[in-house]
Design an enzyme around this catalytic site. Sequence first.
Site, PDB file in Angstrom:
ATOM      1  N   SER A  70       0.819  -1.216   0.000  1.00  0.00           N
ATOM      2  CA  SER A  70       0.000   0.000   0.000  1.00  0.00           C
ATOM      3  C   SER A  70       0.852   1.265   0.000  1.00  0.00           C
ATOM      4  CB  SER A  70      -0.910   0.032   1.231  1.00  0.00           C
ATOM      5  OG  SER A  70      -1.771  -1.075   1.235  1.00  0.00           O
TER       6      SER A  70
HETATM    7  N1  SAH Z   1      -1.667  -4.623   3.903  1.00  0.00           N
HETATM    8  C1  SAH Z   1      -0.882  -4.830   2.701  1.00  0.00           C
HETATM    9  C2  SAH Z   1      -1.616  -4.422   1.454  1.00  0.00           C
HETATM   10  C3  SAH Z   1      -1.940  -5.629   0.696  1.00  0.00           C
HETATM   11  S1  SAH Z   1      -2.785  -5.521  -0.821  1.00  0.00           S
HETATM   12  C4  SAH Z   1       0.457  -4.154   2.786  1.00  0.00           C
HETATM   13  O1  SAH Z   1       0.726  -3.436   3.736  1.00  0.00           O
HETATM   14  O2  SAH Z   1       1.283  -4.390   1.911  1.00  0.00           O
HETATM   15  C5  SAH Z   1      -4.224  -6.477  -0.392  1.00  0.00           C
HETATM   16  C6  SAH Z   1      -3.997  -7.909   0.028  1.00  0.00           C
HETATM   17  O3  SAH Z   1      -5.273  -8.450   0.395  1.00  0.00           O
HETATM   18  C7  SAH Z   1      -3.468  -8.822  -1.074  1.00  0.00           C
HETATM   19  O4  SAH Z   1      -2.317  -9.472  -0.635  1.00  0.00           O
HETATM   20  C8  SAH Z   1      -4.608  -9.814  -1.327  1.00  0.00           C
HETATM   21  O5  SAH Z   1      -4.168 -11.109  -1.683  1.00  0.00           O
HETATM   22  C9  SAH Z   1      -5.305  -9.806   0.022  1.00  0.00           C
HETATM   23  N2  SAH Z   1      -6.703 -10.238   0.016  1.00  0.00           N
HETATM   24  C10 SAH Z   1      -7.667 -10.007  -0.899  1.00  0.00           C
HETATM   25  N3  SAH Z   1      -8.830 -10.567  -0.528  1.00  0.00           N
HETATM   26  C11 SAH Z   1      -8.617 -11.179   0.676  1.00  0.00           C
HETATM   27  C12 SAH Z   1      -9.423 -11.946   1.575  1.00  0.00           C
HETATM   28  N4  SAH Z   1     -10.716 -12.221   1.325  1.00  0.00           N
HETATM   29  N5  SAH Z   1      -8.852 -12.409   2.705  1.00  0.00           N
HETATM   30  C13 SAH Z   1      -7.546 -12.160   2.984  1.00  0.00           C
HETATM   31  N6  SAH Z   1      -6.737 -11.467   2.171  1.00  0.00           N
HETATM   32  C14 SAH Z   1      -7.238 -10.968   1.031  1.00  0.00           C
END
Ligand code: SAH
Length: 221
Positions: A70
């Site tokens: 992010s």
């Molecule tokens: N918090 C992260 C941002 C990740 S991007 C950071 O600091 O880098 C969003 C993430 O959510 C992705 O890795 C994706 O695979 C995950 N994601 C999407 N849907 C999800 C779900 N239903 N349960 C858990 N993770 C999920």
Amino acid sequence: MLHSKPKEDTYLHKGLRKNLIDTLKKKGIKDARVLDAINAIPRHFFLDPAFERKAYEDRAFPIAAGQTISQPYTVAYMTELLEIKKFDKVLEIGTGSAYQACVLAEMGATVYSIERQKELYDYIGKFFFLKNYPSIKRFYGDGYQGLKTYAPFDKVIVTAAAPYVPEKLIEQLKPGGIMMIPVGSDGAQKMLRITKDKDGNIHEEELGDFSFVPMLGGKEQ
Ligand code: SAH
């Protein structure tokens, strides 16, 4: 695995990080504890060495498995509005790079973080830097279910674009708790801040526009 070996945090990196903090302040982030946490975490550790300088631009960036780390402003914004206190129990949906989880842990929270992609979940398991944060507990699973066994949580943070607010996440929030969640379709979402009062009533504030990767249902191998 590029993630498995320790990297250096040089004066150059520290200088770039200081500039990033100034940018975040200019964009309106005020909580010194949030800024201190971001300043304490070498964001370039989370990226491929070829993109080190990019780590300190205020931008999201691709990581493994087609996912993103992010944008620093988004991390700072959501963390500030969560009003993190030491020993808060925080549920995070979407571990991704684990950067957001580290910011929360750096502020003294215990983080229960769920990732639905096995490849990413395993990859982050080898990340040397996470050894510094034993208060981050990672789970491979579907964020729509939350983590019933560990509920209730003081705070919930959803870091993927949810089509709606999952009922189970509301149930697993403590009275007096706060949830940050971007809600909307692909491309653009509204950030919502949801609070549960002492009597269990739900209040919703609609904040700015953000853009996250989608929150998908079920687990992925
Ligand atoms: N918090 C992260 C941002 C990740 S991007 C950071 O600091 O880098 C969003 C993430 O959510 C992705 O890795 C994706 O695979 C995950 N994601 C999407 N849907 C999800 C779900 N239903 N349960 C858990 N993770 C999920």
